[in-house]
Design an enzyme around this catalytic site. Structure first.
Site, PDB file in Angstrom:
ATOM      1  N   HIS A   1       0.845  -1.203   0.000  1.00  0.00           N
ATOM      2  CA  HIS A   1       0.000   0.000   0.000  1.00  0.00           C
ATOM      3  C   HIS A   1       0.875   1.246   0.000  1.00  0.00           C
ATOM      4  CE1 HIS A   1       0.692  -0.668   4.301  1.00  0.00           C
ATOM      5  NE2 HIS A   1       0.140   0.491   4.628  1.00  0.00           N
TER       6      HIS A   1
ATOM      7  N   HIS B   1       1.311   3.909   2.011  1.00  0.00           N
ATOM      8  CA  HIS B   1       1.829   4.647   3.168  1.00  0.00           C
ATOM      9  C   HIS B   1       3.343   4.791   3.109  1.00  0.00           C
ATOM     10  CE1 HIS B   1      -1.965   3.893   5.809  1.00  0.00           C
ATOM     11  NE2 HIS B   1      -2.066   4.981   5.086  1.00  0.00           N
TER      12      HIS B   1
ATOM     13  N   ASP C   1       5.709   4.486   5.240  1.00  0.00           N
ATOM     14  CA  ASP C   1       6.553   3.433   5.827  1.00  0.00           C
ATOM     15  C   ASP C   1       6.480   2.130   5.017  1.00  0.00           C
ATOM     16  OD1 ASP C   1       3.840   3.215   6.846  1.00  0.00           O
ATOM     17  OD2 ASP C   1       4.576   1.748   8.308  1.00  0.00           O
ATOM     18  N   HIS C   2       5.872   2.194   3.826  1.00  0.00           N
ATOM     19  CA  HIS C   2       5.801   1.027   2.931  1.00  0.00           C
ATOM     20  C   HIS C   2       6.292   1.348   1.515  1.00  0.00           C
ATOM     21  CE1 HIS C   2       3.552  -1.397   5.884  1.00  0.00           C
ATOM     22  NE2 HIS C   2       3.250  -0.192   6.318  1.00  0.00           N
TER      23      HIS C   2
ATOM     24  N   HIS D   1      -7.525  -0.906   5.530  1.00  0.00           N
ATOM     25  CA  HIS D   1      -6.482  -0.031   6.095  1.00  0.00           C
ATOM     26  C   HIS D   1      -6.284   1.155   5.154  1.00  0.00           C
ATOM     27  CE1 HIS D   1      -2.826   1.095   8.205  1.00  0.00           C
ATOM     28  NE2 HIS D   1      -2.131   0.992   7.094  1.00  0.00           N
TER      29      HIS D   1
ATOM     30  N   ASP E   1      -0.244  -4.199   6.125  1.00  0.00           N
ATOM     31  CA  ASP E   1      -0.893  -3.711   7.345  1.00  0.00           C
ATOM     32  C   ASP E   1      -2.362  -4.145   7.402  1.00  0.00           C
ATOM     33  OD1 ASP E   1       1.475  -2.469   7.931  1.00  0.00           O
ATOM     34  OD2 ASP E   1       0.714  -0.415   7.780  1.00  0.00           O
TER      35      ASP E   1
ATOM     36  N   HIS F   1       4.502  -5.078  10.616  1.00  0.00           N
ATOM     37  CA  HIS F   1       4.883  -4.388  11.864  1.00  0.00           C
ATOM     38  C   HIS F   1       5.019  -5.373  13.018  1.00  0.00           C
ATOM     39  CE1 HIS F   1       4.360  -0.112  10.660  1.00  0.00           C
ATOM     40  NE2 HIS F   1       3.449  -0.598   9.835  1.00  0.00           N
TER      41      HIS F   1
END
Ligand code: ZN
Ligand code: FE
Length: 254
Positions: A55, A57, A59-60, A113, A132, A170
């Site tokens: 996805h 985000h 942090d991805h 998410h 996530d 995570h």
């Protein structure tokens, strides 16, 4: 067999390298942080050929452009989120097949998410990368989706065989465990797992990956049919989505 190398990134993210020894093809699942991904590639002597995003985000997908510039690799992501995946080359939808060297992954759309979240399922190796969406003893927050969507997405992941090894993005498991025991205090499989999780974390070890079978037995977010969970939530006999929505709501305020 795929070789999988797990990389702690940022505060509590995991990156993963997925390597096909037959062809040398190597993917990173998401790009949480460039330096540790490059260190892992160097340690293994692998060349990065693909970025597989779950996805959009940061942090991805935050390392997409730097890694693509360095390795000239292909960036793969969700077609419906193409405009939010930096550098995307290959846009895929539910049921599509991704080829990584001699291996293939099925794309599973799992909105909730984010609206464009996807998972990668390598059936022959019985491994799934779920980003996530599903966590060990948890699930992702509903930033862009409804409880109905997330409940359906989790059901699609839980339809995979029990033996499937599940890589989530995570290390949230200890906090998830603290919540899980409040909604299913009498679940013996959960009690056992909490002890194992505490021992792993005390030793500085990861609790990821998990498996479909283990989540089915212990994760309240995929146990809406549990009589104990329903009773604790004052939702005995309620439908699955209502139980899931209330579980998610309580975790958001835990
Ligand atoms: Zn996310
Ligand atoms: Fe994340």
């Amino acid at each position: 067999m795929l070789e999988i190398y797990q990389i702690p990134c940022l505060q509590d993210n995991y990156g993963f390298l997925v390597h096909d020894p037959e062809t040398g093809a190597t993917a990173t699942i998401d790009t949480p942080e460039v330096a540790p991904i490059n260190q892992a590639l160097a340690a293994k002597g692998w060349r990065l050929t693909h970025i597989l995003n779950t996805h959009h985000h940061f942090d991805h997908a935050g390392g997409n452009e730097e890694l693509k510039a360095q390795w000239n690799c292909q960036v793969v992501g969700a077609a419906i989120d193409a405009e939010r995946i930096p550098g995307i080359d290959v846009a895929l939808a539910d049921g599509d097949t991704l080829t990584l060297g001699s291996k293939q992954a099925r794309i599973i759309e799992v909105p909730g998410h984010t609206s464009g979240h996807i998972a990668y399922y390598f059936a022959a190796d019985e491994v799934a990368f779920v980003g996530d969406t599903l966590f060990a003893l948890g699930c992702g927050r509903l930033f862009e989706g409804t409880p109905e969507q997330m409940s359906e997405s989790l059901a699609k992941i839980m339809a995979l065989p029990d033996e499937t090894t599940v890589y989530c993005a995570h290390e949230y498991t200890e906090a998830n465990a603290a919540f899980a025991v409040t909604v299913e205090p009498a679940n013996p499989a959960l009690q056992q797992r909490v002890k194992e999780i505490q021992a792993l974390r005390a030793a500085g070890k990861p609790t990821v990956p998990t498996s479909i079978g283990l989540e089915r037995a212990t994760n309240p977010f995929v146990r809406s049919d549990s009589a104990e969970l329903q009773a604790v939530l004052n939702l005995s006999g309620a439908d699955e989505v209502a139980v899931f929505a209330e579980t998610r709501r309580r975790k958001d305020h835990f």
